[in-house]
Design a protein around this motif. Structure first.
Motif, PDB file in Angstrom:
ATOM      1  N   ASN A 257       0.832  -1.199   0.000  1.00  0.00           N
ATOM      2  CA  ASN A 257       0.000   0.000   0.000  1.00  0.00           C
ATOM      3  C   ASN A 257       0.868   1.250   0.000  1.00  0.00           C
ATOM      4  O   ASN A 257       1.878   1.311   0.705  1.00  0.00           O
ATOM      5  N   LEU A 258       0.446   2.261  -0.752  1.00  0.00           N
ATOM      6  CA  LEU A 258       1.209   3.504  -0.801  1.00  0.00           C
ATOM      7  C   LEU A 258       1.240   4.188   0.561  1.00  0.00           C
ATOM      8  O   LEU A 258       2.182   4.926   0.864  1.00  0.00           O
ATOM      9  N   SER A 259       0.245   3.919   1.391  1.00  0.00           N
ATOM     10  CA  SER A 259       0.228   4.516   2.726  1.00  0.00           C
ATOM     11  C   SER A 259       1.377   4.002   3.596  1.00  0.00           C
ATOM     12  O   SER A 259       1.714   4.617   4.614  1.00  0.00           O
ATOM     13  N   GLU A 260       1.971   2.884   3.206  1.00  0.00           N
ATOM     14  CA  GLU A 260       3.086   2.302   3.955  1.00  0.00           C
ATOM     15  C   GLU A 260       4.441   2.692   3.374  1.00  0.00           C
ATOM     16  O   GLU A 260       5.483   2.229   3.846  1.00  0.00           O
ATOM     17  N   LEU A 261       4.432   3.511   2.351  1.00  0.00           N
ATOM     18  CA  LEU A 261       5.656   3.825   1.622  1.00  0.00           C
ATOM     19  C   LEU A 261       6.731   4.409   2.529  1.00  0.00           C
ATOM     20  O   LEU A 261       7.930   4.148   2.338  1.00  0.00           O
ATOM     21  N   ASN A 262       6.320   5.185   3.532  1.00  0.00           N
ATOM     22  CA  ASN A 262       7.298   5.817   4.428  1.00  0.00           C
ATOM     23  C   ASN A 262       8.108   4.787   5.214  1.00  0.00           C
ATOM     24  O   ASN A 262       9.213   5.080   5.682  1.00  0.00           O
ATOM     25  N   THR A 263       7.581   3.560   5.378  1.00  0.00           N
ATOM     26  CA  THR A 263       8.315   2.534   6.118  1.00  0.00           C
ATOM     27  C   THR A 263       9.505   2.020   5.319  1.00  0.00           C
ATOM     28  O   THR A 263      10.384   1.349   5.887  1.00  0.00           O
ATOM     29  N   LEU A 264       9.544   2.306   4.026  1.00  0.00           N
ATOM     30  CA  LEU A 264      10.654   1.862   3.178  1.00  0.00           C
ATOM     31  C   LEU A 264      11.811   2.851   3.187  1.00  0.00           C
ATOM     32  O   LEU A 264      12.883   2.553   2.656  1.00  0.00           O
ATOM     33  N   GLY A 265      11.588   4.022   3.763  1.00  0.00           N
ATOM     34  CA  GLY A 265      12.608   5.057   3.691  1.00  0.00           C
ATOM     35  C   GLY A 265      12.554   5.756   2.344  1.00  0.00           C
ATOM     36  O   GLY A 265      11.873   5.315   1.418  1.00  0.00           O
ATOM     37  N   VAL A 266      13.276   6.838   2.227  1.00  0.00           N
ATOM     38  CA  VAL A 266      13.284   7.598   0.972  1.00  0.00           C
ATOM     39  C   VAL A 266      14.229   6.928  -0.014  1.00  0.00           C
ATOM     40  O   VAL A 266      15.379   6.632   0.305  1.00  0.00           O
ATOM     41  N   SER A 267      13.721   6.672  -1.205  1.00  0.00           N
ATOM     42  CA  SER A 267      14.525   6.061  -2.257  1.00  0.00           C
ATOM     43  C   SER A 267      14.339   6.860  -3.541  1.00  0.00           C
ATOM     44  O   SER A 267      13.232   7.345  -3.834  1.00  0.00           O
ATOM     45  N   GLU A 268      15.392   7.005  -4.291  1.00  0.00           N
ATOM     46  CA  GLU A 268      15.291   7.737  -5.561  1.00  0.00           C
ATOM     47  C   GLU A 268      14.375   7.023  -6.532  1.00  0.00           C
ATOM     48  O   GLU A 268      13.652   7.641  -7.317  1.00  0.00           O
ATOM     49  N   ASN A 269      14.409   5.681  -6.476  1.00  0.00           N
ATOM     50  CA  ASN A 269      13.569   4.868  -7.348  1.00  0.00           C
ATOM     51  C   ASN A 269      12.999   3.689  -6.564  1.00  0.00           C
ATOM     52  O   ASN A 269      13.551   3.275  -5.530  1.00  0.00           O
ATOM     53  N   TYR A 270      11.901   3.135  -7.097  1.00  0.00           N
ATOM     54  CA  TYR A 270      11.256   1.982  -6.486  1.00  0.00           C
ATOM     55  C   TYR A 270      11.019   0.920  -7.561  1.00  0.00           C
ATOM     56  O   TYR A 270      10.928   1.233  -8.756  1.00  0.00           O
ATOM     57  N   MET A 271      10.899  -0.330  -7.101  1.00  0.00           N
ATOM     58  CA  MET A 271      10.551  -1.426  -7.992  1.00  0.00           C
ATOM     59  C   MET A 271       9.130  -1.873  -7.676  1.00  0.00           C
ATOM     60  O   MET A 271       8.797  -2.128  -6.517  1.00  0.00           O
ATOM     61  N   VAL A 272       8.297  -1.945  -8.702  1.00  0.00           N
ATOM     62  CA  VAL A 272       6.924  -2.417  -8.558  1.00  0.00           C
ATOM     63  C   VAL A 272       6.825  -3.757  -9.279  1.00  0.00           C
ATOM     64  O   VAL A 272       7.221  -3.881 -10.441  1.00  0.00           O
ATOM     65  N   LYS A 273       6.320  -4.781  -8.565  1.00  0.00           N
ATOM     66  CA  LYS A 273       6.259  -6.135  -9.114  1.00  0.00           C
ATOM     67  C   LYS A 273       4.862  -6.709  -8.935  1.00  0.00           C
ATOM     68  O   LYS A 273       4.179  -6.426  -7.952  1.00  0.00           O
TER      69      LYS A 273
END
Length: 268
Positions: A115-131
């Motif tokens: 969920n995008l609402s949990e994105l902050n738990t991943l830390g800030v990243s320049e890019n993300y991988m969606v699978k």
């Protein structure tokens, strides 16, 4: 001799890998010890009564023949058929949801949310991988920038930070026993693999996922990436039909693996 129904797709195209060559090699070794019938996964349900053991090998992504696969798995469970791999794995056999569980339970895995609402738990990243949760062989995989990540639709997908890893390494297990490891020294050439001699700590890393998965019988590949501090993170736990990269092994190691597999099949 026992009868084996060996399921594969000789025409499946995979980047950097000749699946058909691996299955031709394996079946050529098994034929001296078992009666082998080779079939396409589309044909599996017509030949189940023939087999003492059903080996599910390089059939490609099951999303390409999902109705056949679901019928096959239902038949296996209903008729209590003996398959290799067994269909009790918790890894890629059931999609990518296990990565969410492992993340929440603090396993050393690439952090994963749905969920995008949990994105902050991943830390800030320049890019993300969606699978895709049911994807394989990079099907449906996308690299998304931080600027665009909030506009994506995640239904049926997971998201991870893009990891700038040093290299990828795979650990191959047979009935939960470590057999060998291979790795890609150049990260941009993922399938140009060579043999790898893992440390005791690296084997311990892979072992924890094998123990968690508790697959009754089969071949499992633990895929990991080595990050900047030289630690490993799980990329994928392939417990359905992992490609084995047998062609890069020494002849002795390749023959030992096949010998171990034949002995297991003969005694189940």
């Amino acid at each position: 001799m026992k009868n084996i129904l060996y399921l594969t797709d000789f025409y499946y195209q995979a980047k950097g890998r000749a699946y058909y060559k691996e299955d031709l090699y394996i079946s050529s070794k098994l034929k001296d010890h078992f009666n082998i019938l080779i079939g396409h996964p589309h044909q599996a349900n017509s030949y189940l009564e023939y087999a003492d053991i059903i080996i599910f090998r390089n059939t490609g992504s099951v999303m390409n023949y999902e109705p056949y696969f679901k019928e096959f798995v239902n038949n296996v469970k209903k008729k209590n058929l003996l398959t290799f791999n067994s269909f009790d794995g918790k890894g890629d056999q059931k999609g990518k949801d296990y990565l969410l569980y492992l993340t929440k339970n603090n396993f050393p895995v690439i952090p994963t949310v749905e969920n995008l609402s949990e994105l902050n738990t991943l830390g800030v990243s320049e890019n993300y991988m969606v699978k895709m949760k049911n994807g394989a062989d990079s099907i449906g995989q996308e690299k998304i920038s931080y600027r665009d990540v909030h506009n994506i639709e995640l239904n049926g997908k997971i998201i991870q930070p893009y990891i700038d890893f040093k290299y990828e390494v795979s650990f191959i297990y047979l009935n939960n026993q470590f057999q060998y490891a291979v790795y890609a020294p150049q990260k941009d050439k993922r399938w140009e693999l060579i043999e790898y001699v893992p440390s005791a700590n690296e084997i311990e890393f892979a072992d924890q996922f094998i123990q968690w998965n508790s697959l009754k019988r089969g071949i499992t590949r633990v895929d990991a990436c080595c990050i900047s501090d030289n630690s490993l993170l799980l990329v994928e736990l392939e417990d359905l039909n992992p490609y084995l990269s047998l062609e890069v092994l020494s002849e002795i190691k390749r023959e030992t693996f096949i010998k171990n597999w034949i002995e297991i099949l003969a005694n189940i």
